[in-house]
Design a protein around this motif. Structure first.
Motif, PDB file in Angstrom:
ATOM      1  N   SER A 146       0.826  -1.207   0.000  1.00  0.00           N
ATOM      2  CA  SER A 146       0.000   0.000   0.000  1.00  0.00           C
ATOM      3  C   SER A 146       0.865   1.264   0.000  1.00  0.00           C
ATOM      4  CB  SER A 146      -0.941   0.016   1.204  1.00  0.00           C
ATOM      5  OG  SER A 146      -0.213  -0.024   2.420  1.00  0.00           O
ATOM      6  N   ALA A 147       2.178   1.083  -0.054  1.00  0.00           N
ATOM      7  CA  ALA A 147       3.095   2.225  -0.095  1.00  0.00           C
ATOM      8  C   ALA A 147       4.412   1.777  -0.708  1.00  0.00           C
ATOM      9  CB  ALA A 147       3.338   2.779   1.313  1.00  0.00           C
ATOM     10  N   GLU A 148       5.133   2.727  -1.276  1.00  0.00           N
ATOM     11  CA  GLU A 148       6.483   2.437  -1.748  1.00  0.00           C
ATOM     12  C   GLU A 148       7.318   3.708  -1.701  1.00  0.00           C
ATOM     13  OE1 GLU A 148       6.173   2.430  -6.565  1.00  0.00           O
ATOM     14  OE2 GLU A 148       5.159   0.758  -5.567  1.00  0.00           O
ATOM     15  N   LYS A 149       8.594   3.537  -1.470  1.00  0.00           N
ATOM     16  CA  LYS A 149       9.513   4.668  -1.438  1.00  0.00           C
ATOM     17  C   LYS A 149       9.648   5.273  -2.840  1.00  0.00           C
ATOM     18  CE  LYS A 149      13.233   3.981   1.281  1.00  0.00           C
ATOM     19  NZ  LYS A 149      14.447   3.293   1.779  1.00  0.00           N
ATOM     20  N   SER A 150      10.126   6.506  -2.865  1.00  0.00           N
ATOM     21  CA  SER A 150      10.374   7.126  -4.164  1.00  0.00           C
ATOM     22  C   SER A 150      11.548   6.431  -4.849  1.00  0.00           C
ATOM     23  CB  SER A 150      10.683   8.616  -4.002  1.00  0.00           C
ATOM     24  OG  SER A 150      11.990   8.789  -3.474  1.00  0.00           O
ATOM     25  N   THR A 178       6.880   5.130   9.368  1.00  0.00           N
ATOM     26  CA  THR A 178       5.700   5.682   8.714  1.00  0.00           C
ATOM     27  C   THR A 178       4.446   4.943   9.167  1.00  0.00           C
ATOM     28  OG1 THR A 178       5.912   4.160   6.861  1.00  0.00           O
ATOM     29  CG2 THR A 178       7.066   6.270   6.669  1.00  0.00           C
ATOM     30  N   ASP A 179       3.295   5.489   8.796  1.00  0.00           N
ATOM     31  CA  ASP A 179       2.027   4.855   9.166  1.00  0.00           C
ATOM     32  C   ASP A 179       1.929   3.438   8.608  1.00  0.00           C
ATOM     33  OD1 ASP A 179       1.305   7.179  10.457  1.00  0.00           O
ATOM     34  OD2 ASP A 179      -0.008   7.906   8.855  1.00  0.00           O
ATOM     35  N   THR A 180       2.389   3.240   7.366  1.00  0.00           N
ATOM     36  CA  THR A 180       2.304   1.912   6.754  1.00  0.00           C
ATOM     37  C   THR A 180       3.193   0.908   7.477  1.00  0.00           C
ATOM     38  OG1 THR A 180       1.781   2.868   4.591  1.00  0.00           O
ATOM     39  CG2 THR A 180       2.628   0.611   4.618  1.00  0.00           C
ATOM     40  N   VAL A 181       4.409   1.321   7.782  1.00  0.00           N
ATOM     41  CA  VAL A 181       5.334   0.422   8.488  1.00  0.00           C
ATOM     42  C   VAL A 181       4.806   0.106   9.884  1.00  0.00           C
ATOM     43  CG1 VAL A 181       7.655   0.243   9.462  1.00  0.00           C
ATOM     44  CG2 VAL A 181       7.330   1.110   7.134  1.00  0.00           C
ATOM     45  N   VAL A 230      -2.103  -8.027   5.220  1.00  0.00           N
ATOM     46  CA  VAL A 230      -1.330  -7.078   6.014  1.00  0.00           C
ATOM     47  C   VAL A 230      -0.698  -6.057   5.070  1.00  0.00           C
ATOM     48  CG1 VAL A 230       0.734  -6.839   7.458  1.00  0.00           C
ATOM     49  CG2 VAL A 230      -0.843  -8.738   7.845  1.00  0.00           C
ATOM     50  N   PRO A 231      -0.755  -4.758   5.388  1.00  0.00           N
ATOM     51  CA  PRO A 231      -0.117  -3.765   4.524  1.00  0.00           C
ATOM     52  C   PRO A 231       1.390  -3.730   4.739  1.00  0.00           C
ATOM     53  CG  PRO A 231      -1.034  -2.676   6.445  1.00  0.00           C
ATOM     54  CD  PRO A 231      -1.417  -4.134   6.555  1.00  0.00           C
ATOM     55  N   TYR A 232       2.114  -3.346   3.701  1.00  0.00           N
ATOM     56  CA  TYR A 232       3.556  -3.115   3.857  1.00  0.00           C
ATOM     57  C   TYR A 232       4.005  -2.089   2.830  1.00  0.00           C
ATOM     58  CZ  TYR A 232       5.566  -5.440  -0.271  1.00  0.00           C
ATOM     59  OH  TYR A 232       5.961  -5.759  -1.546  1.00  0.00           O
ATOM     60  N   MET A 233       5.196  -1.565   3.067  1.00  0.00           N
ATOM     61  CA  MET A 233       5.808  -0.621   2.141  1.00  0.00           C
ATOM     62  C   MET A 233       6.902  -1.320   1.342  1.00  0.00           C
ATOM     63  SD  MET A 233       7.860   2.976   2.865  1.00  0.00           S
ATOM     64  CE  MET A 233       6.427   3.758   3.602  1.00  0.00           C
ATOM     65  N   LEU A 234       6.911  -1.084   0.041  1.00  0.00           N
ATOM     66  CA  LEU A 234       7.942  -1.634  -0.838  1.00  0.00           C
ATOM     67  C   LEU A 234       9.131  -0.684  -0.872  1.00  0.00           C
ATOM     68  CD1 LEU A 234       8.740  -3.790  -3.011  1.00  0.00           C
ATOM     69  CD2 LEU A 234       7.692  -2.267  -4.698  1.00  0.00           C
ATOM     70  N   SER A 235      10.330  -1.246  -0.728  1.00  0.00           N
ATOM     71  CA  SER A 235      11.520  -0.398  -0.780  1.00  0.00           C
ATOM     72  C   SER A 235      11.868   0.002  -2.202  1.00  0.00           C
ATOM     73  CB  SER A 235      12.716  -1.123  -0.142  1.00  0.00           C
ATOM     74  OG  SER A 235      13.006  -2.321  -0.842  1.00  0.00           O
ATOM     75  N   GLY A 236      11.417  -0.758  -3.178  1.00  0.00           N
ATOM     76  CA  GLY A 236      11.686  -0.451  -4.575  1.00  0.00           C
ATOM     77  C   GLY A 236      10.594   0.394  -5.183  1.00  0.00           C
TER      78      GLY A 236
END
Length: 438
Positions: A198-202, A246-249, A374-380
């Protein structure tokens, strides 16, 4: 007499066929291969069952994108974009157990470059789209299927180009699903969570340049561009950016704590993530910005001090951190090093809630009753960075139920990339259910 093939019946064959088309993306348009052939293959499979397909070249030959739309029951509802990329990173055959473009089906896996990034999801999407058309199925809302070029080099000939030049193709799209989400993580005692991106870094690739006075390599020289640049690159590469939860993490950590009892204190959240096994490489990179030097270029002869030196740095920045990140970078580089962006794509983040999230979770539970989304943030980065510019909420949902001992993260751009056959079939059933109800 047998009936028409289902999506599950043909997904392995589709995945193998796609892998056999070498769509290696070197980043150099002159040496890119196979995207046009892959696009024609996809277009043929969709046209065969009655879709009206549009194939668009973007910026020259061999760069092609494929689109079709399946009309839904409620034209007033926002459409759902299901997207995948056709290109892959290069592979060196001598390093592999099987040829990376063989599409071999053996030992319970489909092998080859793109098996998880992301021809598995492309195959699942094509298979489900074909089944829906054969059945005459009308989904709850419009489904837009997009198979695009150039994701592995940032999407300049794919998603970025399409958003800029053909936004009409995405008319009405309010939400999107793509790669690197929906895969399982086993937490012991056969408890599985499925990580939904649900999120990813720039994704920002930076070029650094230092200038100095050229001269003979044997002389005393205090204004050496190579030295200036090297010292700045070392400062940047060795820098540890601040820890940010962050909120996602935090939501990811809270879900895991609820299921396992593990604690994730902010002051040692990285240490806690390390206990999750191989997936820690993926989620562990989402609590700090990173700036990793990847390329250096300077000089043309051993005894000549060059006037300029350049470096490339791969920067991945957390949502909301861009301005603070740049301040730190500029302080580290100092006044004698210039910087410019080669590629600059924004971070992505959306709330893990709503009807679409509920539909993902429900579809997973139909095939795995113990599934926990479960939500997570992608580093890519993914093509979601481009599609969010059109106002879409973007998620990663390419569902796979994986063996507990499979180091899934290492397969992305790795040697012996492969996807389990049963995971591919599982994912197709989940995707079919999801698209019937989303």
């Amino acid at each position: 007499m047998t009936g028409p093939r289902s999506a599950v019946d043909e997904v392995v064959e589709l995945c193998s066929d796609l892998i056999r088309i070498d769509t290696s993306n070197t980043g150099d348009p002159a040496t890119v291969t196979g995207e046009q052939e892959a696009a024609e293959y996809v277009a043929g499979k969709l046209s065969e069952v009655g879709y009206e397909v549009e194939v668009l070249e973007s910026g020259g030959p061999r760069r092609a994108n494929v689109f079709c739309r399946l009309k839904g029951a409620d034209p007033e509802r926002g459409a759902l974009l299901v997207h995948g990329h056709l290109d892959v990173v290069p592979a060196e055959p001598s390093e592999w157990s099987v040829h990376p473009f063989s599409g071999a089906v053996q030992d319970g896996y489909v092998w080859g470059r793109g098996a998880v990034d992301m021809k598995d999801m492309v195959a699942m999407t094509i298979a489900v789209a074909r089944q829906f058309k054969r059945e005459g199925h009308v989904p709850p809302r419009d489904l837009v299927f997009a198979f695009v070029a150039d994701e592995e080099a940032g999407g300049s000939y794919g998603a970025q180009w399409l958003v800029k030049h053909r936004p009409d193709l995405f008319e009405g799209c309010t939400e999107a699903v793509g790669e690197v989400g929906g895969f399982s993580l086993t937490l012991g005692q056969d408890r599985r969570v499925y990580l939904i991106e649900s999120a990813e870094k720039s994704m920002a690739w930076m070029r650094l340049r230092a200038k100095g006075k050229p001269g003979h390599g044997s002389f005393l020289h205090e204004d050496n561009a190579v030295t200036i640049l090297s010292e700045a690159v070392a400062r940047l590469g060795n820098h540890r950016f601040p820890l940010i939860v962050t909120d996602t993490v935090r939501a990811f950590a809270d879900h895991i704590r609820e299921l396992t009892g593990m604690e994730f204190p902010d002051e040692d959240i990285e240490g806690a993530f390390a206990k999750l096994g191989p997936v820690a490489r993926m989620v562990g990179a989402t609590v700090r910005d990173t700036a990793n030097p990847t390329m250096l270029s300077a000089g043309y002869k051993a005894n000549v001090i060059p006037s300029t030196a350049e470096a490339t740095v791969d920067c991945r920045v957390l949502p909301g951190r861009r301005e603070a990140f740049l301040r730190e970078v500029d302080e580290l580089l100092g006044p004698d090093v210039e910087r410019e962006w080669i590629q600059d794509l924004p971070a992505v983040e959306t709330e893990f809630s709503g009807a679409l999230v509920d539909a993902m979770a429900a579809a997973l539970r139909t095939e795995d009753p113990e599934a926990r989304a479960v939500p997570y943030m992608l580093s890519g980065g993914t093509d979601a960075k481009s599609f969010q510019q059109l106002g879409m909420r973007c998620f990663g949902f390419a569902p796979l139920r994986l063996p507990p001992d499979l180091d899934f993260a290492s397969l992305f751009h790795g040697i012996d990339e492969r996807v389990p056959v049963d995971a591919l079939e599982f994912g197709t059933r989940v995707l079919e259910r999801f698209l019937r109800t989303a």
